[in-house]
Design an enzyme around this catalytic site. Structure first.
Site, PDB file in Angstrom:
ATOM      1  N   PHE A 126     -52.759  33.150  -4.475  1.00 25.37           N
ATOM      2  CA  PHE A 126     -51.593  34.122  -4.521  1.00 25.37           C
ATOM      3  C   PHE A 126     -52.172  35.166  -5.860  1.00 25.37           C
ATOM      4  CE2 PHE A 126     -47.702  36.000  -5.467  1.00 25.37           C
ATOM      5  CZ  PHE A 126     -46.835  36.266  -4.126  1.00 25.37           C
ATOM      6  N   ASP A 200     -50.478  24.845  -8.884  1.00 23.69           N
ATOM      7  CA  ASP A 200     -49.470  25.671  -8.272  1.00 23.69           C
ATOM      8  C   ASP A 200     -48.933  24.936  -7.009  1.00 23.69           C
ATOM      9  OD1 ASP A 200     -47.864  27.615  -7.061  1.00 23.69           O
ATOM     10  OD2 ASP A 200     -48.969  29.154  -7.973  1.00 23.69           O
ATOM     11  N   TYR A 223     -37.539  29.076  -4.441  1.00 30.22           N
ATOM     12  CA  TYR A 223     -36.969  29.898  -3.160  1.00 30.22           C
ATOM     13  C   TYR A 223     -37.517  29.925  -2.131  1.00 30.22           C
ATOM     14  CZ  TYR A 223     -40.555  33.003  -5.239  1.00 30.22           C
ATOM     15  OH  TYR A 223     -41.714  33.746  -5.514  1.00 30.22           O
ATOM     16  N   LYS A 224     -38.708  29.199  -1.938  1.00 32.60           N
ATOM     17  CA  LYS A 224     -39.480  29.147  -0.525  1.00 32.60           C
ATOM     18  C   LYS A 224     -38.700  28.015   0.244  1.00 32.60           C
ATOM     19  CE  LYS A 224     -43.414  31.725  -2.224  1.00 32.60           C
ATOM     20  NZ  LYS A 224     -44.654  31.729  -3.006  1.00 32.60           N
ATOM     21  N   ARG A 370     -48.539  35.134   9.437  1.00 33.81           N
ATOM     22  CA  ARG A 370     -48.078  33.835   8.891  1.00 33.81           C
ATOM     23  C   ARG A 370     -46.780  33.490   9.788  1.00 33.81           C
ATOM     24  NH1 ARG A 370     -47.580  33.538   2.671  1.00 33.81           N
ATOM     25  NH2 ARG A 370     -45.786  34.993   2.858  1.00 33.81           N
TER      26      ARG A 370
HETATM   27  C1  LIG Z   1     -44.749  32.747  -4.084  1.00 31.92           C
HETATM   28  C2  LIG Z   1     -45.816  32.195  -5.054  1.00 31.92           C
HETATM   29  C3  LIG Z   1     -45.848  32.855  -6.406  1.00 31.92           C
HETATM   30  C4  LIG Z   1     -44.577  33.379  -6.754  1.00 31.92           C
HETATM   31  O1  LIG Z   1     -44.794  33.948  -8.059  1.00 31.92           O
HETATM   32  P1  LIG Z   1     -43.112  34.377  -8.840  1.00 31.92           P
HETATM   33  O2  LIG Z   1     -43.468  34.822 -10.135  1.00 31.92           O
HETATM   34  O3  LIG Z   1     -42.237  33.480  -8.615  1.00 31.92           O
HETATM   35  O4  LIG Z   1     -42.801  35.627  -8.254  1.00 31.92           O
HETATM   36  C5  LIG Z   1     -46.636  32.556  -7.294  1.00 31.92           C
HETATM   37  N1  LIG Z   1     -47.936  31.897  -6.789  1.00 31.92           N
HETATM   38  C6  LIG Z   1     -47.953  31.418  -5.734  1.00 31.92           C
HETATM   39  C7  LIG Z   1     -49.140  30.575  -5.164  1.00 31.92           C
HETATM   40  C8  LIG Z   1     -46.973  31.573  -4.559  1.00 31.92           C
HETATM   41  O5  LIG Z   1     -47.135  31.222  -3.304  1.00 31.92           O
END
Ligand SMILES: *Cc1c(COP(=O)(O)O)cnc(C)c1O
Length: 411
Positions: A126, A200, A223-224, A370
């Site tokens: 991400f 992560d 939040y996911k 997705r």
């Molecule tokens: C959703 C996600 C994030 C989100 O980062 P935020 O700082 O909480 O917005 C970061 N890394 C990964 C791999 C994600 O899936």
């Protein structure tokens, strides 16, 4: 067809987790396959937040820092997340965003490997992870980023690891393809090269049973799959062996050993608590804790079994109904998180056409559609309806409609 809607209904009747669906508010007429992006709203959340606003804040005001446990929320909430990632009490602290926690983890880990100047990052991760590694490397100065990629889902880690590598940052589950990585094997490989491992867990906690194992640090969002609400506090895990040596560069008073002594200089608190920084957004923690009340009762192995059943069913149905659609996720469930992705050159309008027909998934560049399967509130019949709708949108070219071509701000 190999399986009918009635068969799916029968599977739902036997589902060990079926009662959890009643814990969530789901809009009627929708198959919600975006629990991997924003988890559904638990029914109990609104009343809990209203209580925090009206009683804790409105009536008791600042006394609530003590009486309602506001001050300790980063630690108490972290302790409730810990069992979901295989960690113990005092090892996880909740707060800030994932991005900020990545910054804290990377800047804490690098000085623990003095003399080594390389950070390994996955280009398919991400993007915020890579962006923050860039910022952390620049802030500390003198570090180099070594990007790796994947071939057929397998990370090209071996070639990149050397005695100059200080830290490796990877996601356990790939956000595009749902490729699931082996935490123990990768962590062991990284440790054998003398480097530290940061995981992560954004797409794995609440989706698959996680065990941080020998990892040095881990970070993730809530939040996911964990249903904490939009912008809910993220978390950081710090291995106990680093509790005395790891330094939080955002050394604010909430991570101080004695914050109410108001000493002139920073002295870190014991345990992961030192990774707290400033005042916690109490209302967001309240919403997250309402969801954690539900998660406390979830058998993570039953969750995984249902997740595998749902994603496998979806793949089987799509194979049959949309032959030719290219699966981007691993076929082997052992290598797959709780999501199924397909490649389609016109993935964006396909995803929009699906949303219009009540099947809510999303699109990620460059060509990925997705579908996230949150096992606590999805049923086998939902999987059936999603697959048949996808077949219709593709089979009848419904996505070609003009209205689906224009990009919205949030895709
Ligand atoms: C959703 C996600 C994030 C989100 O980062 P935020 O700082 O909480 O917005 C970061 N890394 C990964 C791999 C994600 O899936």
């Amino acid at each position: 067809m190999a399986i009918s809607r009635a068969d799916c209904q029968a599977l739902d009747d036997q589902d060990l987790l079926k009662d959890f669906r009643d814990e969530f508010t789901l809009p009627p007429g929708i198959v919600y396959l975006l629990g991997n992006s924003l988890g559904a709203l638990p029914r109990r959340t609104a009343a809990r937040v209203a209580h925090a606003v009206e009683s804790e804040w409105g009536t008791h005001l600042g006394a609530s820092w003590n009486t309602a446990g506001w001050w300790d929320l980063p630690q108490t909430t972290g302790d409730r997340i810990a069992p979901l990632i295989g960690a113990g009490p005092g090892e996880v602290v909740a707060g800030d965003s994932t991005s900020v926690n990545i910054f804290k983890a990377v800047t804490a880990a690098l000085p623990l490997r003095p003399g080594r100047r390389v950070i390994i990052s996955d280009l398919d991760n991400f993007p915020t992870d890579r962006y923050v590694v860039e910022g952390a490397a620049e802030a500390l100065g003198g570090y180099e980023i070594r990007d790796i990629g994947t071939v057929d889902g397998t990370l090209r880690l071996g070639d990149a690891l050397g005695d100059d590598v200080a830290v490796v940052l990877l996601s356990q589950v790939d956000y595009r393809t749902a490729e699931l990585r082996d935490i123990d094997a990768v962590t062991a490989e990284v440790h054998a090269a003398g480097a530290l491992m940061i995981w992560d867990l954004c797409h794995s906690a609440g989706a698959v049973p996680v065990n941080v194992g020998a990892a040095d640090f881990a970070i993730g969002c809530t939040y996911k799959y964990l249903n904490g609400g939009p912008g809910a506090p993220a978390y950081i895990y710090v291995a106990p062996r680093h509790h005395d040596s790891a330094r939080n560069v955002i050394s604010g008073w909430h991570g101080h050993a004695a914050p109410f002594d108001f000493e002139p200089h920073y002295r870190p608190a014991a345990g992961a608590r030192r990774f707290a920084s400033g005042s916690p957004p109490v209302l967001s923690y309240t919403a997250l804790n309402a969801s954690l009340d539900i998660w406390e009762r979830v058998d993570l192995h039953a969750l995984r079994a249902k997740s595998v059943a749902l994603t496998s069913l979806f793949i089987d149905l799509v194979d049959e109904l949309c032959p030719g659609l290219e699966l981007a996720s691993p076929r082997d469930p052992a290598r797959r998180g709780s999501q199924v992705s397909y490649r389609h050159a016109d993935g964006y309008p396909v995803a929009r056409a699906l949303v219009d027909r009540g099947v809510v998934g999303d699109y990620r560049e460059p060509d990925i559609i997705r579908f996230g399967f949150a096992p606590l509130y999805l049923r086998h019949v939902d999987v059936y309806d999603a697959a048949t709708t996808l077949a219709e949108v593709i089979g009848k070219d419904l996505w070609r409609d003009e209205q689906y071509q224009r990009r919205l701000t949030v895709t």
